[in-house]
Design a protein around this motif. Structure first.
Motif, short mmCIF file in Angstrom:
data_model
loop_
_atom_site.label_atom_id
_atom_site.label_comp_id
_atom_site.label_asym_id
_atom_site.label_seq_id
_atom_site.Cartn_x
_atom_site.Cartn_y
_atom_site.Cartn_z
N TRP A 145 1.34 -1.22 -0.09
CA TRP A 145 0.04 0.03 0.02
C TRP A 145 0.97 1.35 0.20
N GLU A 146 0.16 2.45 -0.58
CA GLU A 146 0.98 3.62 -0.47
C GLU A 146 0.31 4.16 0.72
N SER A 147 -0.35 4.36 0.95
CA SER A 147 -1.77 5.23 2.30
C SER A 147 -2.66 4.63 2.37
N LEU A 148 -2.32 4.99 3.52
CA LEU A 148 -4.33 4.83 4.92
C LEU A 148 -4.48 6.16 4.77
N THR A 149 -5.97 5.75 4.49
CA THR A 149 -6.85 7.14 4.99
C THR A 149 -7.58 7.01 5.36
N LEU A 150 -7.76 6.58 6.58
CA LEU A 150 -8.53 5.52 8.01
C LEU A 150 -9.70 7.01 8.80
N MET A 151 -10.56 6.08 8.77
CA MET A 151 -11.55 6.78 10.53
C MET A 151 -11.28 6.27 11.46
N PHE A 152 -11.39 6.76 12.38
CA PHE A 152 -10.66 5.88 13.85
C PHE A 152 -11.90 6.69 14.87
N GLN A 153 -12.52 5.52 16.26
CA GLN A 153 -12.20 7.43 16.70
C GLN A 153 -11.27 8.20 17.14
N LYS A 154 -11.38 9.69 18.61
CA LYS A 154 -10.53 10.57 17.54
C LYS A 154 -9.76 9.95 18.90
N GLU A 155 -9.96 9.66 19.94
CA GLU A 155 -8.95 9.04 21.09
C GLU A 155 -7.66 8.28 20.09
N VAL A 156 -8.10 7.11 19.51
CA VAL A 156 -6.94 6.37 18.47
C VAL A 156 -6.35 6.58 17.70
N ALA A 157 -6.70 8.19 16.97
CA ALA A 157 -6.24 9.45 16.21
C ALA A 157 -4.90 9.74 16.98
N GLN A 158 -5.92 9.79 17.92
CA GLN A 158 -5.06 11.29 18.40
C GLN A 158 -3.78 10.43 19.13
N ARG A 159 -3.71 9.24 19.40
CA ARG A 159 -3.12 8.11 19.88
C ARG A 159 -1.74 8.36 18.71
N ILE A 160 -2.30 8.34 17.19
CA ILE A 160 -1.31 7.70 16.01
C ILE A 160 -0.08 8.57 15.80
N VAL A 161 -1.17 9.71 16.10
CA VAL A 161 0.08 10.91 15.49
C VAL A 161 0.50 11.85 16.82
N ALA A 162 0.65 10.91 18.04
CA ALA A 162 1.41 11.64 19.79
C ALA A 162 2.39 11.66 19.59
N ARG A 163 3.20 12.39 20.11
CA ARG A 163 4.83 13.04 20.59
C ARG A 163 4.91 12.81 21.89
N PRO A 164 6.10 12.56 21.98
CA PRO A 164 5.97 12.28 22.83
C PRO A 164 6.26 13.51 24.27
N GLY A 165 6.02 13.09 25.13
CA GLY A 165 5.29 13.78 27.12
C GLY A 165 3.57 13.67 26.87
N SER A 166 3.18 12.71 25.74
CA SER A 166 1.56 12.91 25.94
C SER A 166 1.45 11.72 26.00
N LYS A 167 0.34 12.06 27.22
CA LYS A 167 -0.69 11.32 27.60
C LYS A 167 -1.12 9.97 26.54
N ALA A 168 -0.75 10.77 25.58
CA ALA A 168 -1.06 9.69 23.87
C ALA A 168 -0.68 8.88 23.76
N TYR A 169 0.92 8.80 23.86
CA TYR A 169 1.72 8.76 23.71
C TYR A 169 1.82 7.36 23.44
N GLY A 170 1.97 6.53 23.06
CA GLY A 170 2.35 5.42 23.07
C GLY A 170 2.82 4.13 21.81
N ARG A 171 2.81 2.60 22.22
CA ARG A 171 3.10 2.04 20.69
C ARG A 171 2.26 2.09 20.07
N LEU A 172 1.15 2.61 20.08
CA LEU A 172 0.58 2.98 18.23
C LEU A 172 1.87 3.93 17.01
N ALA A 173 1.77 5.84 18.52
CA ALA A 173 2.95 6.42 17.61
C ALA A 173 3.46 5.97 17.48
#
Length: 281
Positions: A145-173
């Motif tokens: 695949w070249e790109s993924l354009t995907l709808m998620f629950q907003k909380e999951v979306a925030q985990r995907i793009v999270a930066r270090p130091g934030s509560k959402a930051y983890g394995r998914l990011a």
């Protein structure tokens, strides 16, 4: 007219085919064709691309993708009630829509797709994260695949793009950002869906990098991050002590203080640690 094609409005399609959303299937239908067309545009220029769609339901995003010029859409739908509505879309776009009935977790659609293809989907909430992890962890990289354009629950979306130091930051990011550029391109309130979910949603676009952002063995990196974030409140010298007898020395060698916690460490240093520990596996 529905605005993007000559097919009926989605509310009419749902009424005609009796497509009440099923909670057990994680269904929340997006009925505004202007929004589905906007999501399709977020996937980029589709005129020379095949597109894989998961859970098309009554076909709102499917119609957006086809109206945007997608060369060929392959849609995997688990709910047999939706198949007649999707067949009507296929008839309106001859030769450009293939519908596969089945579970996306168990259906191989690659035989119908010419790589590099794109993936675009309003993912069912109950399988979204699992599918994303699968797409980000193929046997070899770069992926088909070249790109993924995907709808998620907003909380999951925030985990995907999270930066270090934030509560959402983890394995998914870390997993997403190691191998792709990830950004939230759209947010949607519960009222945009039928029935309205209890949470807001967001569309994330991930573009595959030609190679991972930093060199690391995938299995070692996965093991380190799993161990670190499973005990994210612990200092790394404690949470990672089972990975190497002299873990503090390895941490310090890559610029990580043994007293740091997982959420403080960026991707580059996790990859550096994975390179150090890989020979000891």
């Amino acid at each position: 007219m529905a605005g993007i094609d000559d097919l009926p409005p989605l509310r009419e399609v749902i009424a005609t085919h009796g497509l009440s959303a099923k909670k057990a299937l994680g269904q929340n239908f997006l009925l505004d064709l202007n929004l589905t067309a906007k999501i399709a545009r977020a996937a980029g220029d589709l005129t020379a691309a095949d597109v894989l769609e998961i859970g098309p339901g009554p076909g709102g995003l499917t119609r957006g993708l086809l109206a945007s010029g997608a060369r060929h859409v392959v849609a995997i739908e688990k709910d047999p009630r939706c198949l007649p509505a999707l067949a009507e879309i296929a008839a309106a776009y001859p030769g450009r829509l293939t519908v596969l009935e089945g579970d996306a977790l168990a259906t191989d659609a690659t035989v119908h797709l010419t790589p590099p293809y794109r993936i675009a989907a309003n993912l069912p909430y109950n399988v979204g994260t699992e599918l994303l992890v699968r797409w980000l962890t193929p046997p070899s990289w770069p992926p088909a695949w070249e790109s993924l354009t995907l709808m998620f629950q907003k909380e999951v979306a925030q985990r995907i793009v999270a930066r270090p130091g934030s509560k959402a930051y983890g394995r998914l990011a870390l997993l997403a950002q190691w191998r792709a550029d990830a950004q939230i391109v759209m947010s949607l309130p519960p009222g945009a869906f039928t029935p309205p979910p209890k949470v807001s949603s967001a569309v994330v676009r991930l573009d595959a990098l030609p190679q991972p952002r930093y060199p690391a063995d995938a299995a070692t990196l996965s093991r380190i991050t799993a161990t670190a974030f499973n005990q994210r409140r612990k200092m790394l010298r404690a949470s990672l002590k089972g990975l190497a007898p002299d873990i503090e020395r390895h941490l310090e060698a890559v610029g990580i203080a043994p007293t740091d916690r997982a959420e403080q460490i960026d991707l580059e240093r996790f990859c550096a640690l994975a390179r150090r520990l890989a020979p000891e596996r």
